[in-house]
Design a protein around this motif. Structure first.
Motif: not given
Length: 287
Positions: A180, A193-195, A197-198, A177, A189-191, A173, A201
Motif C-alpha cells: 500500500w 491510508m487505512e481508510w 485499505a479497509a 499491507e 496520513s495514516a488514517q 490483507p 479488504r
C-alpha cells in the motif's frame, strides 16, 4: 432533451433518472437484470456525471470528488460494482460485457472512471458507441491492454498477474499491507491510508481474482479510435500498478481528442494524494 435508456457501465440494471439529489432516499439501490441490487447515490442536479470505481475498491473512493463537484452544479452519480461495497453478491456475472451494460435514462453524460472503471467505460463504447456520452475522464486507467502478448510488448507478463492472484488467495490483507505504501505519497496520513485499505479488504477474494482476470483479458486498443468525444486522462508518473507508459500514455495517444495530464510524483491513489488538483482538473473538463 428527450430522455432515452442509456446503456452504461456496471452490471446490467435499470437506473431511472429521477431529478435532483436522492442521496437521502431509503433505498439507494438499482437492480441488475438478474435481480442483483447495486447500491448507488445520486447527488445534486445538472449535467449527469456517473463515476465508475477502481478494481477491488468501492464507489466511496469518489467521496472527495463528489463533495467538491456536486457544489459546482454537477449531478454526481456513484454506484458499487456487483459484489463490491453495499451491492449484492451473486457470485457470478463478471464478464466485461455484463459489467459494461447498465441502462440509465440519461443523455449528455460525462463519464469518469478510475483503474478498471476505465476498462468498463471503453468496453461500453466499443459495444454501444458514444451517442449519449458528452465526454470521458479517466483517472489512472488500466487501459488499453495491460497483458503482455506477442503484439503488446508494453504489457506485464501473465506470470506477474498469476503471482498476485496466488498471493491474494493466500493472504489478501497481508498483500495489501505489503503493497500500500506506493499507492500513496509520504505526506498521506495514516488514517487516509487505512481508510482506503479497509475498503479494499471488504472485497471478497474470489471477486478480486476474477475481476482482475477480466481486467487483463480484453484488448481495448481497437476501441480507442472509436472514442469521438473529448477525453481527459489524469495519471501519475509514479503509478506502480498501472505504469504511465503502459496505460495512460497509450490510452491518450489512441483517442483523437484527448488530453493527458501527468502529475509528477503522482502514485496510484491520485484521488486522495492529489485531491485538489484532480478535483480542479475534473471541474474544468466537465464544466
Amino acid at each position: 432533451m428527450q430522455r432515452r435508456d442509456m446503456l452504461m457501465t456496471a452490471a446490467a440494471a435499470t437506473f431511472a433518472a429521477t431529478g435532483p439529489s436522492v442521496a437521502a432516499a431509503a433505498d439507494r439501490r438499482i437492480r441488475a437484470s438478474d435481480g442483483v441490487a447495486l447500491h448507488h447515490e445520486d447527488w445534486d442536479s445538472g449535467r449527469p456525471v456517473p463515476f465508475v470505481h477502481a478494481w477491488a475498491l468501492t464507489s466511496a473512493i469518489w467521496t472527495y470528488q463528489v463533495a467538491d463537484l456536486s457544489q459546482r452544479g454537477l449531478r454526481c452519480i456513484t454506484f458499487d460494482r456487483r459484489d463490491h461495497g453495499r451491492s449484492g453478491v451473486p457470485g457470478r456475472g463478471y464478464d466485461l460485457d455484463r459489467l459494461a451494460d447498465v441502462q440509465l435514462a440519461l443523455d449528455d453524460v460525462a463519464l469518469v472512471g478510475m483503474s478498471m472503471g476505465c476498462n468498463e467505460i471503453l468496453n461500453y463504447v466499443g459495444r454501444h458507441g458514444t451517442q449519449r456520452i458528452s465526454r470521458i475522464a479517466m483517472l489512472g486507467p488500466t487501459t488499453p491492454f495491460p497483458l503482455q502478448t506477442t503484439d503488446n510488448a508494453h504489457g506485464a507478463a501473465r506470470g506477474f498477474f498469476e503471482q498476485s492472484w496466488a498471493a491474494w488467495q493466500s493472504d489478501f490483507p497481508k498483500w495489501i499491507e505489503d503493497n500500500w505504501l506506493p499507492f500513496f505519497t509520504p505526506g498521506t496520513s495514516a488514517q487516509m491510508m487505512e481508510w482506503v485499505a479497509a475498503m479494499m479488504r471488504q472485497t471478497p477474494i474470489p471477486v478480486a481474482v476474477v475481476t482482475n482476470h477480466v481486467l487483463i483479458a480484453t484488448d481495448l486498443c481497437p476501441v480507442l479510435a472509436q472514442v469521438d468525444r473529448p477525453g481527459l486522462i489524469l495519471h501519475g508518473d509514479k503509478h506502480v500498478s498501472a505504469p504511465l507508459d503502459m496505460t495512460g500514455r497509450p490510452t491518450a495517444a489512441g483517442i483523437k481528442d484527448a488530453e493527458l495530464k501527468v502529475y509528477p510524483g503522482g502514485p496510484d491513489g491520485l484521488f486522495v494524494t492529489h485531491m485538489k488538483q484532480v478535483n480542479a482538473g475534473l471541474a474544468a473538463f466537465l464544466a
